[in-house]
Design an enzyme around this catalytic site. Sequence first.
Site, PDB file in Angstrom:
ATOM      1  N   TYR A 139      46.782  24.488  34.338  1.00 24.83           N
ATOM      2  CA  TYR A 139      47.582  24.806  35.530  1.00 24.83           C
ATOM      3  C   TYR A 139      47.683  26.319  35.698  1.00 24.83           C
ATOM      4  O   TYR A 139      47.345  26.870  36.751  1.00 24.83           O
ATOM      5  CB  TYR A 139      48.960  24.180  35.366  1.00 24.83           C
ATOM      6  CG  TYR A 139      49.881  24.343  36.550  1.00 24.83           C
ATOM      7  CD1 TYR A 139      49.680  23.617  37.725  1.00 24.83           C
ATOM      8  CD2 TYR A 139      50.981  25.200  36.491  1.00 24.83           C
ATOM      9  CE1 TYR A 139      50.551  23.746  38.813  1.00 24.83           C
ATOM     10  CE2 TYR A 139      51.862  25.328  37.565  1.00 24.83           C
ATOM     11  CZ  TYR A 139      51.645  24.597  38.719  1.00 24.83           C
ATOM     12  OH  TYR A 139      52.505  24.729  39.790  1.00 24.83           O
ATOM     13  N   VAL A 187      62.573  19.067  35.312  1.00 29.15           N
ATOM     14  CA  VAL A 187      63.903  19.034  34.711  1.00 29.15           C
ATOM     15  C   VAL A 187      65.001  18.573  35.669  1.00 29.15           C
ATOM     16  O   VAL A 187      65.874  17.787  35.289  1.00 29.15           O
ATOM     17  CB  VAL A 187      64.228  20.392  34.039  1.00 29.15           C
ATOM     18  CG1 VAL A 187      64.435  21.511  35.052  1.00 29.15           C
ATOM     19  CG2 VAL A 187      65.407  20.267  33.123  1.00 29.15           C
ATOM     20  N   VAL A 188      64.987  19.051  36.917  1.00 29.87           N
ATOM     21  CA  VAL A 188      66.105  18.711  37.808  1.00 29.87           C
ATOM     22  C   VAL A 188      66.095  17.215  38.113  1.00 29.87           C
ATOM     23  O   VAL A 188      67.128  16.532  37.995  1.00 29.87           O
ATOM     24  CB  VAL A 188      66.061  19.555  39.108  1.00 29.87           C
ATOM     25  CG1 VAL A 188      67.161  19.115  40.060  1.00 29.87           C
ATOM     26  CG2 VAL A 188      66.196  21.044  38.793  1.00 29.87           C
TER      27      VAL A 188
HETATM   28  P1  NAD Z   1      53.788  17.525  44.079  1.00 30.06           P
HETATM   29  O1  NAD Z   1      53.073  16.999  42.893  1.00 30.06           O
HETATM   30  O2  NAD Z   1      54.969  16.765  44.567  1.00 30.06           O
HETATM   31  O3  NAD Z   1      52.784  17.691  45.300  1.00 30.06           O
HETATM   32  C1  NAD Z   1      51.428  18.019  45.167  1.00 30.06           C
HETATM   33  C2  NAD Z   1      50.645  17.214  46.195  1.00 30.06           C
HETATM   34  O4  NAD Z   1      49.246  17.555  46.086  1.00 30.06           O
HETATM   35  C3  NAD Z   1      50.743  15.704  45.957  1.00 30.06           C
HETATM   36  O5  NAD Z   1      51.000  15.047  47.176  1.00 30.06           O
HETATM   37  C4  NAD Z   1      49.365  15.339  45.402  1.00 30.06           C
HETATM   38  O6  NAD Z   1      49.011  13.977  45.660  1.00 30.06           O
HETATM   39  C5  NAD Z   1      48.488  16.347  46.111  1.00 30.06           C
HETATM   40  N1  NAD Z   1      47.216  16.611  45.416  1.00 30.06           N
HETATM   41  C6  NAD Z   1      47.039  16.881  44.102  1.00 30.06           C
HETATM   42  N2  NAD Z   1      45.730  17.088  43.850  1.00 30.06           N
HETATM   43  C7  NAD Z   1      45.084  16.949  45.038  1.00 30.06           C
HETATM   44  C8  NAD Z   1      43.719  17.036  45.428  1.00 30.06           C
HETATM   45  N3  NAD Z   1      42.761  17.321  44.552  1.00 30.06           N
HETATM   46  N4  NAD Z   1      43.394  16.824  46.726  1.00 30.06           N
HETATM   47  C9  NAD Z   1      44.369  16.527  47.640  1.00 30.06           C
HETATM   48  N5  NAD Z   1      45.665  16.422  47.326  1.00 30.06           N
HETATM   49  C10 NAD Z   1      46.015  16.631  46.029  1.00 30.06           C
HETATM   50  O7  NAD Z   1      54.189  19.029  43.749  1.00 30.06           O
HETATM   51  P2  NAD Z   1      55.058  20.072  44.582  1.00 30.06           P
HETATM   52  O8  NAD Z   1      56.236  20.432  43.767  1.00 30.06           O
HETATM   53  O9  NAD Z   1      55.250  19.612  45.970  1.00 30.06           O
HETATM   54  O10 NAD Z   1      54.085  21.337  44.559  1.00 30.06           O
HETATM   55  C11 NAD Z   1      53.311  21.714  45.691  1.00 30.06           C
HETATM   56  C12 NAD Z   1      52.569  23.001  45.393  1.00 30.06           C
HETATM   57  O11 NAD Z   1      53.503  24.038  45.079  1.00 30.06           O
HETATM   58  C13 NAD Z   1      51.620  22.897  44.202  1.00 30.06           C
HETATM   59  O12 NAD Z   1      50.455  23.636  44.488  1.00 30.06           O
HETATM   60  C14 NAD Z   1      52.396  23.542  43.074  1.00 30.06           C
HETATM   61  O13 NAD Z   1      51.545  24.102  42.113  1.00 30.06           O
HETATM   62  C15 NAD Z   1      53.188  24.607  43.820  1.00 30.06           C
HETATM   63  N6  NAD Z   1      54.409  24.970  43.075  1.00 30.06           N
HETATM   64  C16 NAD Z   1      55.500  24.142  43.052  1.00 30.06           C
HETATM   65  C17 NAD Z   1      56.626  24.519  42.333  1.00 30.06           C
HETATM   66  C18 NAD Z   1      57.873  23.667  42.310  1.00 30.06           C
HETATM   67  O14 NAD Z   1      58.832  24.061  41.646  1.00 30.06           O
HETATM   68  N7  NAD Z   1      57.963  22.558  42.982  1.00 30.06           N
HETATM   69  C19 NAD Z   1      56.638  25.722  41.615  1.00 30.06           C
HETATM   70  C20 NAD Z   1      55.491  26.518  41.630  1.00 30.06           C
HETATM   71  C21 NAD Z   1      54.394  26.150  42.379  1.00 30.06           C
HETATM   72  N1  UDP Z   2      63.073  20.208  30.301  1.00 36.78           N
HETATM   73  C1  UDP Z   2      64.045  19.590  29.548  1.00 36.78           C
HETATM   74  N2  UDP Z   2      64.222  18.246  29.697  1.00 36.78           N
HETATM   75  C2  UDP Z   2      63.509  17.513  30.585  1.00 36.78           C
HETATM   76  C3  UDP Z   2      62.522  18.157  31.370  1.00 36.78           C
HETATM   77  C4  UDP Z   2      62.325  19.513  31.200  1.00 36.78           C
HETATM   78  O1  UDP Z   2      64.738  20.217  28.734  1.00 36.78           O
HETATM   79  O2  UDP Z   2      63.743  16.280  30.673  1.00 36.78           O
HETATM   80  C5  UDP Z   2      62.897  21.673  30.166  1.00 36.78           C
HETATM   81  C6  UDP Z   2      61.459  22.123  29.919  1.00 36.78           C
HETATM   82  O3  UDP Z   2      61.152  22.123  28.541  1.00 36.78           O
HETATM   83  C7  UDP Z   2      61.484  23.520  30.505  1.00 36.78           C
HETATM   84  C8  UDP Z   2      62.488  23.421  31.654  1.00 36.78           C
HETATM   85  O4  UDP Z   2      63.264  22.258  31.393  1.00 36.78           O
HETATM   86  O5  UDP Z   2      61.974  24.440  29.556  1.00 36.78           O
HETATM   87  C9  UDP Z   2      61.828  23.305  33.014  1.00 36.78           C
HETATM   88  O6  UDP Z   2      60.890  22.265  32.936  1.00 36.78           O
HETATM   89  P1  UDP Z   2      60.073  21.739  34.198  1.00 36.78           P
HETATM   90  O7  UDP Z   2      59.137  20.701  33.687  1.00 36.78           O
HETATM   91  O8  UDP Z   2      61.009  21.339  35.289  1.00 36.78           O
HETATM   92  O9  UDP Z   2      59.282  22.995  34.772  1.00 36.78           O
HETATM   93  P2  UDP Z   2      58.560  24.272  34.131  1.00 36.78           P
HETATM   94  O10 UDP Z   2      59.377  25.406  34.579  1.00 36.78           O
HETATM   95  O11 UDP Z   2      58.544  24.171  32.631  1.00 36.78           O
HETATM   96  O12 UDP Z   2      57.204  24.222  34.713  1.00 36.78           O
END
Ligand code: NAD
Ligand code: UDP
Length: 319
Positions: free
Chosen positions: A152, A194-195
């Site tokens: 990732y 986590v959330v």
């Molecule tokens: P999510 O897993 O809910 O959504 C990702 C979506 O992408 C899903 O609908 C999945 O089916 C689709 N997908 C995955 N691989 C694919 C592929 N090869 N072709 C087409 N579709 C594909 O995750 P999210 O939290 O909504 O994250 C969305 C984006 O934001 C991601 O790129 C993630 O890396 C980035 N991001 C999210 C967070 C967060 O906290 N939620 C933090 C940092 C970055």
């Molecule tokens: N974590 C935890 N319990 C859970 C899931 C996650 O203590 O059930 C912790 C995890 O080890 C990390 C933080 O919560 O330190 C955030 O985890 P998350 O998977 O949400 O996202 P990250 O920031 O690690 O990508």
Amino acid sequence: MSLKDFHIQKRTLVTGGAGFIGSHLCRRLLAEGHDVICVDNFYTGNKKNIVDLLDNPYFELIRHDITFPFYIEVDEIYNLACPASPIHYQYDPVQTTKTSVHGAINMLGLSKRLKIKIFQASTSEVYGDPKVHPQTEDYWGNVNPIGVRSCYDEGKRCAETLFFDYRRQHNLPIKVGRIFNTYGPNMHPHDGRVVSNFIVQALQNQPITIYGAGNQTRSFCYIDDLIEAFVRFMRTDDAVTGPLNLGNPYEFSILELAQQVISLTDSSSKLIFEPLPSDDPTQRKPNISLAQQVLDWEPKIQLKEGLIKTIDYFRKTLK
Ligand code: NAD
Ligand code: UDP
């Protein structure tokens, strides 16, 4: 009659549009009058997140894996496709890297042919286990290239490289946002982040699983604040490329998060301590000065308010 008499809507492609963040973005863009094309392979996304949009004539859903080329005529692209939960992205790590790298190449190719703006959903994971705190965009990070999170982290880092090389080589209008932990409705209940884990556990009075001692920190951004930043970023001048940190700078330990969730759900859950996954970052907090300045934006919804909205969502979906 001339073309001006027709109201031409902006055709906007959202990859990963059926996921957590993507489903909120699709809704916001529809509300702003875009013609939205949502591309998703449903790897982690869920049709339930967008099922209410399927009757909207300005919403189109296409099942497609972005690691394969995709031809379409659109006016701008938000590239969000990629599993984001550590459990999901580690399940098939080769596919995770392919989604970030091949997916970026395919979407950048589309953007190059059409000469259109493209937004990349990058991540705070590009900083790895950061030695600079809070993280500023000029910090290069501390990332393990061969660990279980590398598919990732390094995939997203390579995608950033590709975005900036397409910018330098082909002058593409790119927008790279580094998203910090974001939460809210439409997260999958078993997503593993986590959330959602803590809320689901608390609502079911199950033990709350703390990995490690729970002293590691994260800064949690509510989804509506993040979407506002995306839309503002996309409206900026072509000279504004990012990378921009997008998140909420209030930092909490995982233990504090667990305590807040238990209190807001009035749960009888107890805490249990499980091993800390490898390469789990010990601290994370964005410096958002750049985003504040360039987007005239800052998060408005603080943790308690955002948790209440998210708990409300999970109460309804878990029934
Ligand atoms: P999510 O897993 O809910 O959504 C990702 C979506 O992408 C899903 O609908 C999945 O089916 C689709 N997908 C995955 N691989 C694919 C592929 N090869 N072709 C087409 N579709 C594909 O995750 P999210 O939290 O909504 O994250 C969305 C984006 O934001 C991601 O790129 C993630 O890396 C980035 N991001 C999210 C967070 C967060 O906290 N939620 C933090 C940092 C970055
Ligand atoms: N974590 C935890 N319990 C859970 C899931 C996650 O203590 O059930 C912790 C995890 O080890 C990390 C933080 O919560 O330190 C955030 O985890 P998350 O998977 O949400 O996202 P990250 O920031 O690690 O990508």
